[in-house]
Design a protein around this motif. Structure first.
Motif, PDB file in Angstrom:
ATOM      1  N   GLU A 178     -22.801  14.111  27.922  1.00 33.44           N
ATOM      2  CA  GLU A 178     -21.923  13.930  29.087  1.00 33.44           C
ATOM      3  C   GLU A 178     -21.455  12.478  29.109  1.00 33.44           C
ATOM      4  O   GLU A 178     -22.170  11.597  29.562  1.00 33.44           O
ATOM      5  CB  GLU A 178     -22.674  14.277  30.374  1.00 33.44           C
ATOM      6  N   VAL A 179     -20.238  12.219  28.608  1.00 38.05           N
ATOM      7  CA  VAL A 179     -19.756  10.844  28.460  1.00 38.05           C
ATOM      8  C   VAL A 179     -19.417  10.180  29.793  1.00 38.05           C
ATOM      9  O   VAL A 179     -19.430   8.958  29.889  1.00 38.05           O
ATOM     10  CB  VAL A 179     -18.537  10.770  27.510  1.00 38.05           C
ATOM     11  N   ARG A 180     -19.120  10.962  30.833  1.00 37.11           N
ATOM     12  CA  ARG A 180     -18.781  10.358  32.130  1.00 37.11           C
ATOM     13  C   ARG A 180     -19.975   9.642  32.755  1.00 37.11           C
ATOM     14  O   ARG A 180     -19.807   8.788  33.601  1.00 37.11           O
ATOM     15  CB  ARG A 180     -18.237  11.411  33.092  1.00 37.11           C
ATOM     16  N   GLN A 181     -21.181   9.984  32.348  1.00 38.82           N
ATOM     17  CA  GLN A 181     -22.383   9.363  32.892  1.00 38.82           C
ATOM     18  C   GLN A 181     -22.869   8.183  32.048  1.00 38.82           C
ATOM     19  O   GLN A 181     -23.865   7.553  32.382  1.00 38.82           O
ATOM     20  CB  GLN A 181     -23.506  10.400  32.988  1.00 38.82           C
ATOM     21  N   ASP A 182     -22.189   7.887  30.948  1.00 35.79           N
ATOM     22  CA  ASP A 182     -22.659   6.841  30.039  1.00 35.79           C
ATOM     23  C   ASP A 182     -22.522   5.436  30.599  1.00 35.79           C
ATOM     24  O   ASP A 182     -23.103   4.507  30.054  1.00 35.79           O
ATOM     25  CB  ASP A 182     -21.929   6.925  28.694  1.00 35.79           C
ATOM     26  N   TYR A 183     -21.778   5.226  31.666  1.00 42.81           N
ATOM     27  CA  TYR A 183     -21.616   3.892  32.259  1.00 42.81           C
ATOM     28  C   TYR A 183     -22.564   3.683  33.437  1.00 42.81           C
ATOM     29  O   TYR A 183     -22.282   2.953  34.355  1.00 42.81           O
ATOM     30  CB  TYR A 183     -20.181   3.677  32.719  1.00 42.81           C
ATOM     31  N   ARG A 184     -23.727   4.289  33.411  1.00 40.01           N
ATOM     32  CA  ARG A 184     -24.696   4.132  34.493  1.00 40.01           C
ATOM     33  C   ARG A 184     -25.430   2.804  34.306  1.00 40.01           C
ATOM     34  O   ARG A 184     -26.007   2.546  33.265  1.00 40.01           O
ATOM     35  CB  ARG A 184     -25.681   5.285  34.511  1.00 40.01           C
ATOM     36  N   SER A 185     -25.404   1.948  35.341  1.00 40.30           N
ATOM     37  CA  SER A 185     -26.035   0.624  35.281  1.00 40.30           C
ATOM     38  C   SER A 185     -27.528   0.741  35.587  1.00 40.30           C
ATOM     39  O   SER A 185     -27.999   1.787  36.033  1.00 40.30           O
ATOM     40  CB  SER A 185     -25.335  -0.318  36.259  1.00 40.30           C
ATOM     41  N   PRO A 186     -28.296  -0.315  35.374  1.00 42.73           N
ATOM     42  CA  PRO A 186     -29.745  -0.253  35.612  1.00 42.73           C
ATOM     43  C   PRO A 186     -30.126   0.124  37.043  1.00 42.73           C
ATOM     44  O   PRO A 186     -31.179   0.706  37.261  1.00 42.73           O
ATOM     45  CB  PRO A 186     -30.230  -1.669  35.298  1.00 42.73           C
ATOM     46  N   ASN A 187     -29.259  -0.183  38.017  1.00 41.32           N
ATOM     47  CA  ASN A 187     -29.577   0.165  39.409  1.00 41.32           C
ATOM     48  C   ASN A 187     -29.228   1.618  39.737  1.00 41.32           C
ATOM     49  O   ASN A 187     -29.374   2.046  40.872  1.00 41.32           O
ATOM     50  CB  ASN A 187     -28.891  -0.792  40.382  1.00 41.32           C
ATOM     51  N   GLY A 188     -28.742   2.375  38.750  1.00 42.69           N
ATOM     52  CA  GLY A 188     -28.450   3.791  38.937  1.00 42.69           C
ATOM     53  C   GLY A 188     -27.012   4.092  39.317  1.00 42.69           C
ATOM     54  O   GLY A 188     -26.599   5.244  39.325  1.00 42.69           O
ATOM     55  N   ARG A 189     -26.244   3.059  39.640  1.00 43.21           N
ATOM     56  CA  ARG A 189     -24.839   3.271  40.013  1.00 43.21           C
ATOM     57  C   ARG A 189     -23.982   3.418  38.768  1.00 43.21           C
ATOM     58  O   ARG A 189     -24.298   2.910  37.710  1.00 43.21           O
ATOM     59  CB  ARG A 189     -24.341   2.099  40.842  1.00 43.21           C
TER      60      ARG A 189
ATOM     61  N   MET B  73     -34.966  14.561  22.006  1.00 44.45           N
ATOM     62  CA  MET B  73     -34.813  13.503  22.996  1.00 44.45           C
ATOM     63  C   MET B  73     -33.541  13.682  23.834  1.00 44.45           C
ATOM     64  O   MET B  73     -33.288  12.888  24.725  1.00 44.45           O
ATOM     65  CB  MET B  73     -34.777  12.147  22.291  1.00 44.45           C
ATOM     66  N   LYS B  74     -32.742  14.707  23.536  1.00 43.83           N
ATOM     67  CA  LYS B  74     -31.490  14.910  24.264  1.00 43.83           C
ATOM     68  C   LYS B  74     -31.747  15.038  25.768  1.00 43.83           C
ATOM     69  O   LYS B  74     -32.554  15.849  26.198  1.00 43.83           O
ATOM     70  CB  LYS B  74     -30.778  16.154  23.751  1.00 43.83           C
ATOM     71  N   GLY B  75     -31.070  14.180  26.544  1.00 50.56           N
ATOM     72  CA  GLY B  75     -31.197  14.213  27.992  1.00 50.56           C
ATOM     73  C   GLY B  75     -32.463  13.578  28.537  1.00 50.56           C
ATOM     74  O   GLY B  75     -32.696  13.583  29.738  1.00 50.56           O
ATOM     75  N   LYS B  76     -33.305  13.041  27.663  1.00 52.13           N
ATOM     76  CA  LYS B  76     -34.569  12.453  28.110  1.00 52.13           C
ATOM     77  C   LYS B  76     -34.604  10.941  27.919  1.00 52.13           C
ATOM     78  O   LYS B  76     -35.655  10.331  28.029  1.00 52.13           O
ATOM     79  CB  LYS B  76     -35.732  13.081  27.345  1.00 52.13           C
ATOM     80  N   THR B  77     -33.481  10.344  27.620  1.00 55.03           N
ATOM     81  CA  THR B  77     -33.417   8.893  27.441  1.00 55.03           C
ATOM     82  C   THR B  77     -32.541   8.287  28.521  1.00 55.03           C
ATOM     83  O   THR B  77     -31.816   8.987  29.221  1.00 55.03           O
ATOM     84  CB  THR B  77     -32.824   8.536  26.057  1.00 55.03           C
TER      85      THR B  77
ATOM     86  N   GLY C  50     -30.489   4.226  29.422  1.00 59.86           N
ATOM     87  CA  GLY C  50     -30.280   2.852  28.988  1.00 59.86           C
ATOM     88  C   GLY C  50     -28.851   2.606  28.597  1.00 59.86           C
ATOM     89  O   GLY C  50     -27.930   3.313  29.006  1.00 59.86           O
ATOM     90  N   LEU C  51     -28.668   1.607  27.781  1.00 61.41           N
ATOM     91  CA  LEU C  51     -27.339   1.133  27.409  1.00 61.41           C
ATOM     92  C   LEU C  51     -26.496   2.219  26.742  1.00 61.41           C
ATOM     93  O   LEU C  51     -25.283   2.193  26.822  1.00 61.41           O
ATOM     94  CB  LEU C  51     -27.488  -0.082  26.487  1.00 61.41           C
ATOM     95  N   CYS C  52     -27.113   3.180  26.112  1.00 61.94           N
ATOM     96  CA  CYS C  52     -26.368   4.246  25.435  1.00 61.94           C
ATOM     97  C   CYS C  52     -26.307   5.524  26.270  1.00 61.94           C
ATOM     98  O   CYS C  52     -26.016   6.598  25.748  1.00 61.94           O
ATOM     99  CB  CYS C  52     -26.999   4.532  24.080  1.00 61.94           C
ATOM    100  N   GLY C  53     -26.607   5.441  27.549  1.00 60.63           N
ATOM    101  CA  GLY C  53     -26.547   6.610  28.411  1.00 60.63           C
ATOM    102  C   GLY C  53     -27.792   7.460  28.297  1.00 60.63           C
ATOM    103  O   GLY C  53     -28.854   6.992  27.910  1.00 60.63           O
TER     104      GLY C  53
END
Length: 136
Positions: free
Chosen positions: A15-26, A1-5, A7-10
């Motif tokens: 890649e931890v810099r992308q873990d704060y992605r909100s539901p609108n994609g920002r 499932m790596k890279g295929k999920t 949500g709240l856990c990224g």
């Protein structure tokens, strides 16, 4: 499932810099803004659930001077606010970006979330709301 999920856990891709992605994609600027972005807003204050809030652009309460002009600023990031007929019982300070306009200009805030950021400042996000019996 790596890279295929997502949500709240990224994306679970390491890649931890992308873990704060909100539901609108920002990408959220901090952990508080990120967590608040995942709250599901209510449709009306008569909702039976506790979250009687919506996301909206908010006006910066203080006056600012941008490029020599008195300006009014609106958030370009959505902020949780109580629905009409409700009032906040718990708030938190959040740091968001604002777009500023000349104080005497007429503006259409409907596309504000696509605007560039003129300044960053703190504003209050509502975390819990209580509603009166006359809510709309």
């Amino acid at each position: 499932m790596k890279g295929k999920t997502c949500g709240l856990c990224g994306k679970a891709d390491g890649e931890v810099r992308q873990d704060y992605r909100s539901p609108n994609g920002r990408l959220a600027k901090n952990s508080v803004s990120f967590a608040l972005s995942w709250i599901l807003p209510a449709e009306s204050c008569k909702d039976n659930y506790e979250c009687r809030m919506k996301f909206e652009s908010v006006q910066l309460e203080k006056k600012v001077n941008v490029h020599g002009q008195d300006s009014t600023c609106f958030s370009v990031e959505p902020v949780l606010r109580c629905l009409p007929g409700c009032y906040p019982v718990k708030t938190i300070s959040v740091n968001v970006g604002f777009k500023c306009f000349a104080a005497d200009s007429t503006l259409d805030p409907s596309n504000i979330f696509d605007s560039s950021v003129d300044l960053r400042d703190s504003t209050e996000a509502h975390l819990a709301c209580s509603c009166n019996s006359q809510c709309s």
